[in-house]
Design a protein around this motif. Structure first.
Motif, mmCIF file in Angstrom:
data_model
loop_
_atom_site.group_PDB
_atom_site.id
_atom_site.type_symbol
_atom_site.label_atom_id
_atom_site.label_comp_id
_atom_site.label_asym_id
_atom_site.label_seq_id
_atom_site.Cartn_x
_atom_site.Cartn_y
_atom_site.Cartn_z
ATOM 1 N N ALA A 1 7.046 1.081 1.251
ATOM 2 C CA ALA A 1 7.916 2.466 1.470
ATOM 3 C C ALA A 1 9.370 2.095 1.714
ATOM 4 O O ALA A 1 9.975 1.167 2.057
ATOM 5 C CB ALA A 1 7.543 3.103 2.853
ATOM 6 N N ALA B 1 9.561 7.267 4.264
ATOM 7 C CA ALA B 1 9.195 7.399 5.725
ATOM 8 C C ALA B 1 10.372 7.761 6.368
ATOM 9 O O ALA B 1 11.644 7.205 6.013
ATOM 10 C CB ALA B 1 8.577 6.240 6.393
ATOM 11 N N GLU C 1 5.312 -2.770 3.645
ATOM 12 C CA GLU C 1 4.274 -2.175 2.988
ATOM 13 C C GLU C 1 4.684 -1.335 1.570
ATOM 14 O O GLU C 1 3.912 -0.843 0.989
ATOM 15 C CB GLU C 1 3.530 -1.233 3.693
ATOM 16 C CG GLU C 1 2.646 -2.060 4.824
ATOM 17 C CD GLU C 1 1.695 -3.021 4.262
ATOM 18 O OE1 GLU C 1 1.044 -2.510 3.139
ATOM 19 O OE2 GLU C 1 1.310 -4.074 4.777
ATOM 20 N N PHE D 1 6.838 -0.234 7.770
ATOM 21 C CA PHE D 1 6.877 0.699 6.405
ATOM 22 C C PHE D 1 7.384 -0.115 5.335
ATOM 23 O O PHE D 1 6.893 -0.182 4.117
ATOM 24 C CB PHE D 1 7.458 1.854 6.799
ATOM 25 C CG PHE D 1 6.737 3.146 7.399
ATOM 26 C CD1 PHE D 1 5.805 3.540 6.772
ATOM 27 C CD2 PHE D 1 7.204 3.370 8.705
ATOM 28 C CE1 PHE D 1 4.908 4.516 7.308
ATOM 29 C CE2 PHE D 1 6.446 4.593 9.305
ATOM 30 C CZ PHE D 1 5.099 5.096 8.547
ATOM 31 N N THR E 1 6.342 5.517 -1.731
ATOM 32 C CA THR E 1 6.400 6.687 -0.666
ATOM 33 C C THR E 1 7.769 6.628 0.270
ATOM 34 O O THR E 1 8.356 5.267 -0.143
ATOM 35 C CB THR E 1 5.135 6.508 0.378
ATOM 36 O OG1 THR E 1 5.164 5.317 0.988
ATOM 37 C CG2 THR E 1 3.849 6.629 -0.359
ATOM 38 N N GLU F 1 0.746 -1.250 -0.134
ATOM 39 C CA GLU F 1 0.109 -0.123 0.019
ATOM 40 C C GLU F 1 0.672 1.430 0.108
ATOM 41 O O GLU F 1 0.271 2.449 -0.424
ATOM 42 C CB GLU F 1 -0.866 0.049 1.116
ATOM 43 C CG GLU F 1 -1.971 -1.066 1.008
ATOM 44 C CD GLU F 1 -3.070 -0.999 1.979
ATOM 45 O OE1 GLU F 1 -3.231 0.162 2.665
ATOM 46 O OE2 GLU F 1 -3.645 -1.821 2.640
ATOM 47 N N LEU F 2 2.204 1.386 0.227
ATOM 48 C CA LEU F 2 2.916 2.254 0.552
ATOM 49 C C LEU F 2 3.798 2.445 -0.444
ATOM 50 O O LEU F 2 5.006 3.251 -0.469
ATOM 51 C CB LEU F 2 3.519 2.439 1.885
ATOM 52 C CG LEU F 2 2.704 2.460 3.399
ATOM 53 C CD1 LEU F 2 3.287 2.392 4.608
ATOM 54 C CD2 LEU F 2 1.805 3.695 3.020
#
Length: 65
Positions: free
Chosen positions: A31, A9, A29, A26, A7, A3-4
């Motif tokens: 990132a 973090a 997922e 993170f 992205t 889902e990330l």
């Protein structure tokens, strides 16, 4: 499903404990993660381990400064 994906973090205190677990979550997922901490040795260890899951980098920093 990641889902990330795509992205980034920043996890302060990501070298041990809860911060490291959050960084790992993170990464799982999708990132990319930068972790910070005061101890260079712990940071490099955490970076090496986290890179097994995804794109991770350690930056030595003290969030209190």
């Amino acid at each position: 499903m990641e889902e990330l994906a795509g992205t980034r973090a920043l996890v302060t205190g990501g070298t041990t404990g809860l911060g490291r677990a959050i960084a790992d979550a993170f990464l799982r997922e999708g990132a990319s993660v930068v972790i910070t901490g005061r101890d260079e040795g712990l940071g490099r260890e955490a970076e090496d381990e986290l890179r097994r899951t995804g794109e991770a980098r350690f930056v030595r920093a003290d969030a209190g400064d």
